[in-house]
Design a protein around this motif. Structure first.
Motif, mmCIF file in Angstrom:
data_model
loop_
_atom_site.group_PDB
_atom_site.id
_atom_site.type_symbol
_atom_site.label_atom_id
_atom_site.label_comp_id
_atom_site.label_asym_id
_atom_site.label_seq_id
_atom_site.Cartn_x
_atom_site.Cartn_y
_atom_site.Cartn_z
ATOM 1 N N UNK B 101 1.127 -1.123 0.004
ATOM 2 C CA UNK B 101 0.112 0.296 -0.142
ATOM 3 C C UNK B 101 0.618 1.522 -0.090
ATOM 4 N N UNK B 102 2.055 1.289 0.603
ATOM 5 C CA UNK B 102 3.129 2.031 0.879
ATOM 6 C C UNK B 102 3.421 2.698 -0.492
ATOM 7 N N UNK B 103 4.366 1.059 -0.904
ATOM 8 C CA UNK B 103 4.836 1.441 -2.565
ATOM 9 C C UNK B 103 3.551 2.611 -3.846
ATOM 10 N N UNK B 104 2.179 1.292 -3.670
ATOM 11 C CA UNK B 104 1.351 1.979 -4.995
ATOM 12 C C UNK B 104 1.276 3.264 -4.195
ATOM 13 N N UNK B 105 1.163 3.506 -3.080
ATOM 14 C CA UNK B 105 1.176 5.037 -3.843
ATOM 15 C C UNK B 105 2.721 6.218 -3.597
ATOM 16 N N UNK B 106 3.790 6.000 -3.514
ATOM 17 C CA UNK B 106 4.609 6.251 -4.168
ATOM 18 C C UNK B 106 4.729 6.563 -5.127
ATOM 19 N N UNK B 107 4.078 5.252 -5.453
ATOM 20 C CA UNK B 107 4.519 5.179 -7.766
ATOM 21 C C UNK B 107 3.241 6.877 -7.828
ATOM 22 N N UNK B 108 2.041 6.560 -7.142
ATOM 23 C CA UNK B 108 1.348 7.700 -7.545
ATOM 24 C C UNK B 108 1.675 8.925 -6.979
ATOM 25 N N UNK B 109 2.205 9.750 -6.033
ATOM 26 C CA UNK B 109 3.047 10.607 -5.968
ATOM 27 C C UNK B 109 4.180 11.124 -6.935
ATOM 28 N N UNK B 110 5.048 9.890 -8.143
ATOM 29 C CA UNK B 110 5.913 10.588 -8.407
ATOM 30 C C UNK B 110 5.077 10.455 -10.013
ATOM 31 N N UNK B 111 3.657 9.808 -9.868
ATOM 32 C CA UNK B 111 2.885 10.218 -11.190
ATOM 33 C C UNK B 111 2.452 11.467 -11.003
ATOM 34 N N UNK B 112 2.383 12.121 -9.934
ATOM 35 C CA UNK B 112 1.854 13.601 -9.704
ATOM 36 C C UNK B 112 2.722 14.210 -9.954
ATOM 37 N N UNK B 113 4.010 14.148 -9.836
ATOM 38 C CA UNK B 113 5.447 14.941 -10.412
ATOM 39 C C UNK B 113 5.930 15.591 -9.359
ATOM 40 N N UNK B 114 5.620 14.998 -7.694
ATOM 41 C CA UNK B 114 6.274 15.171 -6.374
ATOM 42 C C UNK B 114 8.107 14.056 -6.407
ATOM 43 N N UNK B 115 8.515 15.533 -5.898
ATOM 44 C CA UNK B 115 10.113 14.691 -6.278
ATOM 45 C C UNK B 115 10.184 14.518 -4.741
ATOM 46 N N UNK B 116 10.744 13.110 -5.130
ATOM 47 C CA UNK B 116 10.500 11.461 -3.885
ATOM 48 C C UNK B 116 12.239 11.780 -3.072
ATOM 49 N N UNK B 117 12.231 10.867 -2.741
ATOM 50 C CA UNK B 117 13.998 11.352 -2.207
ATOM 51 C C UNK B 117 14.067 9.910 -1.082
ATOM 52 N N UNK B 118 14.774 8.761 -1.606
ATOM 53 C CA UNK B 118 14.306 7.528 -0.605
ATOM 54 C C UNK B 118 15.217 7.747 1.017
ATOM 55 N N UNK B 119 14.800 6.705 1.789
ATOM 56 C CA UNK B 119 15.738 6.880 3.015
ATOM 57 C C UNK B 119 15.090 5.523 3.308
ATOM 58 N N UNK B 120 15.658 4.900 4.818
ATOM 59 C CA UNK B 120 16.223 3.792 5.638
ATOM 60 C C UNK B 120 15.132 4.096 6.712
ATOM 61 N N UNK B 121 14.114 3.414 6.384
ATOM 62 C CA UNK B 121 13.557 3.268 8.103
ATOM 63 C C UNK B 121 13.955 1.557 8.698
ATOM 64 N N UNK B 122 14.283 1.497 9.764
ATOM 65 C CA UNK B 122 13.463 0.343 10.443
ATOM 66 C C UNK B 122 12.837 -0.034 11.140
ATOM 67 N N UNK B 123 11.499 -1.439 11.158
ATOM 68 C CA UNK B 123 11.014 -1.417 11.885
ATOM 69 C C UNK B 123 10.521 -2.599 12.171
ATOM 70 N N UNK B 124 9.761 -3.268 13.503
ATOM 71 C CA UNK B 124 9.584 -4.292 13.772
ATOM 72 C C UNK B 124 8.241 -4.820 14.076
ATOM 73 N N UNK B 125 8.002 -5.424 13.023
ATOM 74 C CA UNK B 125 6.651 -5.981 12.679
ATOM 75 C C UNK B 125 6.158 -7.237 13.969
#
Lengths: 70, 172
Positions: B101-125
């Motif tokens: 869900x998160x990555x598909x939202x990233x794809x939509x934001x890219x399509x809307x020409x939002x400027x995005x930069x990657x970062x690393x997150x660690x999470x305990x699921x």
């Protein structure tokens, strides 16, 4: 192929001295970098050779679950 | 994980199962010694356990599996550029669903020409840890799988009952 590696990787009993050496998630590739690609074989389609790269390059995202029957 | 594959197939998300070594080898599914045997076990995974995603079989020496950390049931997600963007040392459908869900939202934001930069997150699921269900699953492999696990990690829940007929048919 390295027969010793084949034997160790395909261990014959689930005992710590045999399976623990393969728990290497901490040494796995970092995210965000070019991921390593390898030849793989499809169960269907006459065991045709494939690769992770073939799959990720043809899709927006690729989900890969690693595992076995056991 | 089959349901996750179906849920996102129309969004350009492919899902595959990569067949590795046997984590809990036993009478019905002993350790692997040939690619023929590995394909037989992979077919049983499809036919008995109902994995409906495409199954890719790794080399007998686990070249791909070992390169990614050789955990027995991990999940990775890759983007079209061949970068790994998610890795989990255990497979959990809720975690994968959340990530997609998160990555598909990233794809939509890219399509809307939002400027995005990657970062690393660690999470305990967190995953479901039903020990009785796990032991019941081990019986499919054969008695050795149950006995080995008990030796390594202790006894099963008191409700566990060994049912010998579960391991009657040996595909090998």
């Amino acid at each position: 192929m390295n027969s010793e590696l084949l034997h160790q990787y395909n261990y014959d009993e689930f005992v710590p001295e045999k399976f623990m050496p393969w728990m290497r998630f901490d040494e796995s590739p970092a995210l965000g970098l070019a991921a390593p690609d390898f030849p793989l074989w499809r169960l269907e389609e006459d065991r045709a050779q494939s690769s992770l790269g073939e799959w990720w390059s043809n899709n927006l995202y690729l989900v890969v679950e690693f595992g076995s029957f056991t | 994980m089959n349901a996750i594959a179906d849920k996102y197939a129309e969004d350009g998300v492919a899902s595959v199962f990569l067949y590795t070594n046997e984590a809990h080898p036993a009478e019905r599914f002993p350790h692997l010694t040939s690619m023929e045997q590995k394909f037989r076990h992979a077919a049983a995974l499809r036919d008995e356990l109902g994995v409906s995603r495409p199954i890719l079989v790794d080399a007998l020496d686990g070249a791909c599996h070992r390169a990614y950390g050789s955990m027995p049931n991990m999940t990775w997600i890759f983007n079209r550029a061949g970068q790994s963007i998610y890795k989990s040392d255990w497979t959990d459908a809720n975690s994968v669903d959340n990530a997609l869900q998160y990555y598909l939202d990233i794809s939509r934001r890219r399509k809307d020409r939002e400027t995005l930069a990657p970062f690393t997150v660690q999470r305990l699921d967190y995953r479901n840890a039903d020990r009785l269900a796990f032991f019941n699953g081990l019986t499919r492999n054969g008695r050795q799988a149950v006995d080995d696990f008990i030796k390594a990690f202790g006894p099963p829940p008191s409700a566990f009952r060994w049912d010998a007929k579960d391991s009657a048919d040996d595909p090998d």
